[in-house]
Scaffold this motif. Structure first.
Motif, PDB file in Angstrom:
ATOM      1  N   PRO A 202       0.838  -1.203   0.000  1.00  0.00           N
ATOM      2  CA  PRO A 202       0.000   0.000   0.000  1.00  0.00           C
ATOM      3  C   PRO A 202       0.871   1.251   0.000  1.00  0.00           C
ATOM      4  N   ARG A 203       0.327   2.337  -0.498  1.00  0.00           N
ATOM      5  CA  ARG A 203       1.131   3.555  -0.644  1.00  0.00           C
ATOM      6  C   ARG A 203       1.387   4.272   0.678  1.00  0.00           C
TER       7      ARG A 203
ATOM      8  N   GLN B  42      -3.859  16.594 -10.772  1.00  0.00           N
ATOM      9  CA  GLN B  42      -4.276  15.940  -9.530  1.00  0.00           C
ATOM     10  C   GLN B  42      -4.543  14.457  -9.723  1.00  0.00           C
ATOM     11  N   ALA B  43      -4.008  13.656  -8.777  1.00  0.00           N
ATOM     12  CA  ALA B  43      -4.326  12.234  -8.656  1.00  0.00           C
ATOM     13  C   ALA B  43      -4.711  11.995  -7.202  1.00  0.00           C
ATOM     14  N   GLU B  44      -6.004  11.971  -6.917  1.00  0.00           N
ATOM     15  CA  GLU B  44      -6.527  11.837  -5.557  1.00  0.00           C
ATOM     16  C   GLU B  44      -5.922  12.920  -4.653  1.00  0.00           C
ATOM     17  N   ASP B  45      -5.148  12.525  -3.625  1.00  0.00           N
ATOM     18  CA  ASP B  45      -4.618  13.519  -2.688  1.00  0.00           C
ATOM     19  C   ASP B  45      -3.350  14.199  -3.187  1.00  0.00           C
TER      20      ASP B  45
ATOM     21  N   ALA C 158      -1.907   1.725  -7.933  1.00  0.00           N
ATOM     22  CA  ALA C 158      -2.487   1.454  -6.615  1.00  0.00           C
ATOM     23  C   ALA C 158      -1.432   1.174  -5.558  1.00  0.00           C
ATOM     24  N   GLU C 159      -0.281   0.635  -5.970  1.00  0.00           N
ATOM     25  CA  GLU C 159       0.733   0.240  -5.001  1.00  0.00           C
ATOM     26  C   GLU C 159       2.084   0.831  -5.355  1.00  0.00           C
ATOM     27  N   LEU C 160       2.988   0.772  -4.384  1.00  0.00           N
ATOM     28  CA  LEU C 160       4.343   1.289  -4.543  1.00  0.00           C
ATOM     29  C   LEU C 160       5.304   0.197  -4.099  1.00  0.00           C
ATOM     30  N   SER C 161       6.365  -0.011  -4.860  1.00  0.00           N
ATOM     31  CA  SER C 161       7.320  -1.063  -4.511  1.00  0.00           C
ATOM     32  C   SER C 161       8.393  -0.518  -3.578  1.00  0.00           C
TER      33      SER C 161
END
Length: 664
Positions: free
Chosen positions: A2-3, A156-159, A306-309
Motif C-alpha cells: 500500500p502507498r 491531480q491524482a486523488e490527494d 495502486a501500489e508502490l514497490s
C-alpha cells in the motif's frame, strides 16, 4: 505494498545534444527505462532542445522538431502510469513560450509557461520568449487535440496535487509555487537551467528547501548540466528533492569535488503527501492565504498506480536525535540553550538566596536536569553551590547508582546531601496498615525489611503502594525544602511512567519536552565533549546503566531486579512511535510500516514492535490525567505534551479505535 501516502519522484539531469530534439528525446526515453517505478519524473528546463540554443529558438524547424519529438515521447510512454514533465519551447500565435509539457499515458495533459523571464547579467530570455500571463490562450492545438495551456494549471491524482514552475519563477519575491500551494498543490516541480558560479549552489539549495517548508509541500528541482553549451556559462546539473523544509535527496553537481558527470543521472525519493496534508491541517493559518490568490486554478486529472514497490526514503529510528554530524554541536548547544534560558527566567523570580533543589538519583533524567542547572548557574555567574542535590536511596537503590549520584555532584561542585528514605517509608507503611509484598512489618527495622524483601520472587513483584510511598516520600523531602527542579522527560509523560504528585511534580521542569532517547544522547554528548577524566567516566557510567526507577526490592546480592524497558518495551521504539503519532498524526498501520524500514540502533522483530506499539497506545490514552496537570517547562523540539500548549486531550478518551486498526 500500500502507498501509505507516499509518492515517488525522480529528478533528472539530462545529457544534452544542443538543438537536436530527436537525440534528446532518445536520451529521455533511455533514462525513463531506468525509472519504471517512479510516479513523477522531472527533467530540466528546455531539455527537448537544450537551454542554450540562443537565437536558434527563432528557427521554425527547431520548434517543429521539438513539438514532434515531445509528442513521440508521449506516445512511447503510453503504457506508463507515470507523470513525465519535460521542457521545450512552444509557439503560440505571435509569441514563443518557455514551457513545461506534462505527459501522461500517451497524451500531453497540459503546458505550463514560465512566468518570470530573467533578462539581466548573463540571462537574455526576453530576447526569445514571452512571459506566461493570464492573457495567454486557455488551450492550444497540439497534434489534433486541444491541450490546456496556462499558468493556472494543476494536475491531480486523488490527494496528490502537482504544481509547476520554471527556474527563475522560484527566485522572485512571490514565486508561482506559493500560490499553487495555497490553491492545493502539495507536490511542486521546477524545471531549471541554473548555471554554476561560486557559492550559488548553497543559495539554490536554501531556496528549494525553504520553499518546501513555507509551502508545506514536496519540492523537486531538476537543472540542466554541463553538456549544455559552455560558450559563456557552465550549468551545474544540480537536482534536489525536499519535503517541508527537509532535504531528502541531492545529486552531484559541477564543482562539488566529485569529478565530472557528463552522462545523464538522477535522484529519486518518496515524498509523504499524507504527512504534508496532516501538517497543513494543523497549520490553521495556511488556508487564510487563499484570500490573496491571483487567479482560479484549473485541475487536470491523472492517476497513480495502486501500489508502490519498497520505500525510497531514509527513515530514522531515532527521529528526535540530530542525524547530521556537521550540525551536531550546534543542535546540542541549541537544546541546552533553550533549557537554560527557560530555567533562568523562572529562577529569576525567586529571592537571590533561594536554593535550587534537585533530586539526583544517578539516572539519566536527573543527570540532564543537573547539567542544565549547572550550565545555567555558570552562564549567570552564580555559584554552583546554590544547587542542592539530594540523593535519596530507597529499597531499590543499588550501590552503583548511589555512588554515581554522589560522584556526579562532587565533580560538578554542587551542594550534596544523602537522605535514606527507608525508615520514613516504613513509618508510612505502618501508618497505612500496609504489608509490603505481604510482609508483616510490626517491629522490623528498615534494614531487616530490606533483607526480607530480597527473598520476594520476581513473579510476585506487584505492590504499587510500596513503589508510590517511596516516590512520594522523595517528593515530600524535596518540596519541603523550597524550589524544586523537575527531572521527568517527555517519554515518561507519554507513557505515564511516573507516580502522580510525586516525581510527576516540581516547580519547573526543564526536561519536560526531551524524550528519553535524546536525554541519553545529550548526556553522552556532554560527557564526550565537555568533560574529561573522572567526571567523564561517571557520566558514561550513568549512560550505560539500565533505565530503572529502582523502586522494587533488590536481590540478595544488591542488584536491581527492575528494568523499565523490560516492562514497557524499548524506549527507542516508544520514542519512534511518539514522534510519528504526535508530530505526524500517522495511523498504527503506517507507524508499523515505517518501523519495518527504520534505521534503529538494534534489530527488533515484527512481533516485538507490534506488542510495544500496543503498549504505547494503551498507556498513552490511560495516562492523560497525569499530563493534564504538570509543572511548567519549555518546549524544545517539534513535539510537546504540555496541556497549556501542544497537546489537549480528554483524560477519559478510549484507545480502542487505534488498537482495532492494527493489521491482522
Amino acid at each position: 505494498m500500500p502507498r501509505f501516502g507516499f509518492v515517488r519522484i525522480s529528478s533528472v539531469c539530462l545529457r544534452t545534444a544542443i538543438a537536436d530534439p530527436a537525440a534528446n528525446v532518445a536520451e529521455i526515453t533511455r533514462v525513463l527505462e531506468q525509472l519504471p517505478d517512479s510516479d513523477i519524473v522531472l527533467f530540466p528546463e528546455l531539455c527537448v532542445t537544450g537551454y542554450t540554443c540562443a537565437d536558434l529558438f527563432g528557427q521554425s524547424r527547431l520548434l517543429e522538431a521539438a513539438r514532434e519529438q515531445a509528442q513521440q515521447l508521449a506516445e512511447r510512454m503510453a503504457r506508463r502510469q507515470q507523470l513525465i514533465v519535460v521542457g521545450l519551447p512552444v509557439a503560440v500565435d505571435n509569441g514563443l513560450y518557455n514551457c513545461a509539457a506534462v505527459l501522461f499515458q500517451g497524451r500531453v495533459l497540459g503546458l505550463v509557461p514560465k512566468q518570470y523571464l530573467p533578462n539581466y547579467q548573463e540571462y537574455y530570455e526576453s530576447r526569445w520568449f514571452r512571459p506566461g500571463a493570464a492573457s495567454v490562450p486557455a488551450e492550444i492545438d497540439w497534434s489534433g487535440e486541444r491541450v490546456p495551456f496556462g499558468v493556472d494549471l494543476l494536475f491531480q491524482a486523488e490527494d496528490v496535487v502537482v504544481g509547476i514552475e520554471l527556474c527563475e519563477d522560484l527566485w522572485v519575491p512571490l514565486p508561482p509555487s506559493a500560490f499553487q500551494a495555497v490553491a492545493g498543490a502539495n507536490v511542486l516541480l521546477n524545471l531549471s537551467a541554473s548555471n554554476e558560479t561560486i557559492g550559488k549552489n548553497r543559495y539554490r539549495t536554501d531556496l528549494v528547501v525553504g520553499q518546501s517548508g513555507r509551502c508545506i509541500a514536496a519540492y523537486a528541482y531538476a537543472s540542466a548540466g554541463p553538456t549544455e553549451s559552455t560558450t559563456d556559462l557552465v550549468f551545474g546539473g544540480h537536482c534536489l528533492i525536499a519535503e517541508n523544509g527537509v532535504l531528502l535527496a541531492e545529486s552531484p553537481r559541477v564543482g562539488d569535488g566529485q569529478g565530472l558527470h557528463r552522462d545523464s543521472y538522477f535522484i529519486t525519493a518518496d515524498v509523504d503527501v499524507e504527512r504534508l496534508r496532516n501538517d497543513r491541517r494543523k497549520t490553521t493559518s495556511f488556508d487564510a492565504c487563499a484570500a490573496h490568490l491571483p487567479r482560479r486554478y484549473r485541475t487536470i486529472p491523472f492517476a497513480l498506480s495502486a501500489e508502490l514497490s519498497g520505500l525510497r526514503r531514509s527513515v530514522s529510528g531515532t527521529p528526535f536525535i540530530p542525524q547530521d554530524n556537521a550540525e551536531l554541536h550546534r543542535r546540542c548547544a541549541e537544546i541546552f540553550g533553550v533549557q537554560c534560558a527557560a530555567l533562568a527566567q523562572r529562577v529569576s523570580r525567586l529571592p537571590d538566596d533561594a536554593p535550587l533543589n534537585l533530586g539526583v538519583s544517578g539516572g539519566l533524567d536527573s543527570t540532564l536536569a543537573l547539567l542544565v542547572a549547572v550550565k545555567m548557574c555558570d552562564y549567570l555567574g552564580w555559584p554552583r553551590t546554590r544547587i542542592r542535590g539530594l540523593t535519596m536511596p530507597g529499597f531499590g537503590t543499588t550501590q552503583a547508582t548511589r555512588q554515581n549520584a554522589l560522584d556526579l555532584m562532587e565533580h560538578l561542585g554542587v551542594a550534596a546531601e544523602v537522605f535514606d528514605i527507608r525508615p520514613l517509608c516504613c513509618d508510612a507503611f505502618r501508618a497505612l496498615g500496609h504489608r509490603p509484598f505481604g510482609i508483616a512489618l510490626e517491629s522490623l527495622s528498615a534494614a531487616e525489611l530490606q533483607a526480607a524483601l530480597a527473598h520476594v520472587p520476581p513473579h510476585e513483584f506487584h505492590d504499587l503502594v510500596f513503589e508510590n510511598v517511596q516516590a512520594r516520600i522523595r517528593t515530600l523531602l524535596l518540596m519541603s525544602r523550597g524550589f524544586v527542579i523537575g527531572t521527568g522527560d517527555l517519554s515518561e509523560a507519554a507513557l505515564g511512567w511516573s507516580t502522580y504528585n510525586a516525581d510527576h511534580m516540581s516547580m519547573y521542569n526543564p526536561n519536560c519536552s526531551i524524550p528519553k532517547t535524546l536525554v541519553r544522547f545529550l548526556v553522552r554528548y556532554v560527557a564526550e565533549h565537555e568533560f574529561e577524566g573522572a567526571a567523564r567516566e561517571t557520566l558514561l557510567k550513568i549512560v550505560a546503566t539500565p533505565i530503572s526507577p529502582e523502586l522494587l526490592p533488590l536481590s540478595a546480592e544488591g542488584t536491581s531486579r527492575q528494568a523499565t524497558e523490560a516492562s514497557l518495551g524499548s524506549y527507542e521504539l516508544h520514542d519512534f512511535f511518539l514522534y510519528h503519532f504526535l508530530r505526524n498524526g500517522f495511523s498504527p498501520r503506517k507507524i508499523l510500516f515505517l518501523s519495518q524500514h527504520a534505521n534503529f540502533t538494534q534489530a527488533y522483530s515484527r512481533s516485538e514492535i507490534e506488542a510495544t506499539l500496543r503498549t504505547f497506545y494503551r498507556r498513552f490514552f490511560a495516562n492523560q490525567f497525569k499530563r493534564s496537570c504538570v509543572p511548567d517547562g519549555p518546549k524544545v523540539g517539534s513535539v510537546s505534551l504540555s496541556p497549556r500548549g501542544d497537546w489537549r486531550m480528554p483524560s477519559d478518551a478510549d484507545a480502542q479505535a487505534w488498537l482495532d486498526s492494527f493489521a491482522p
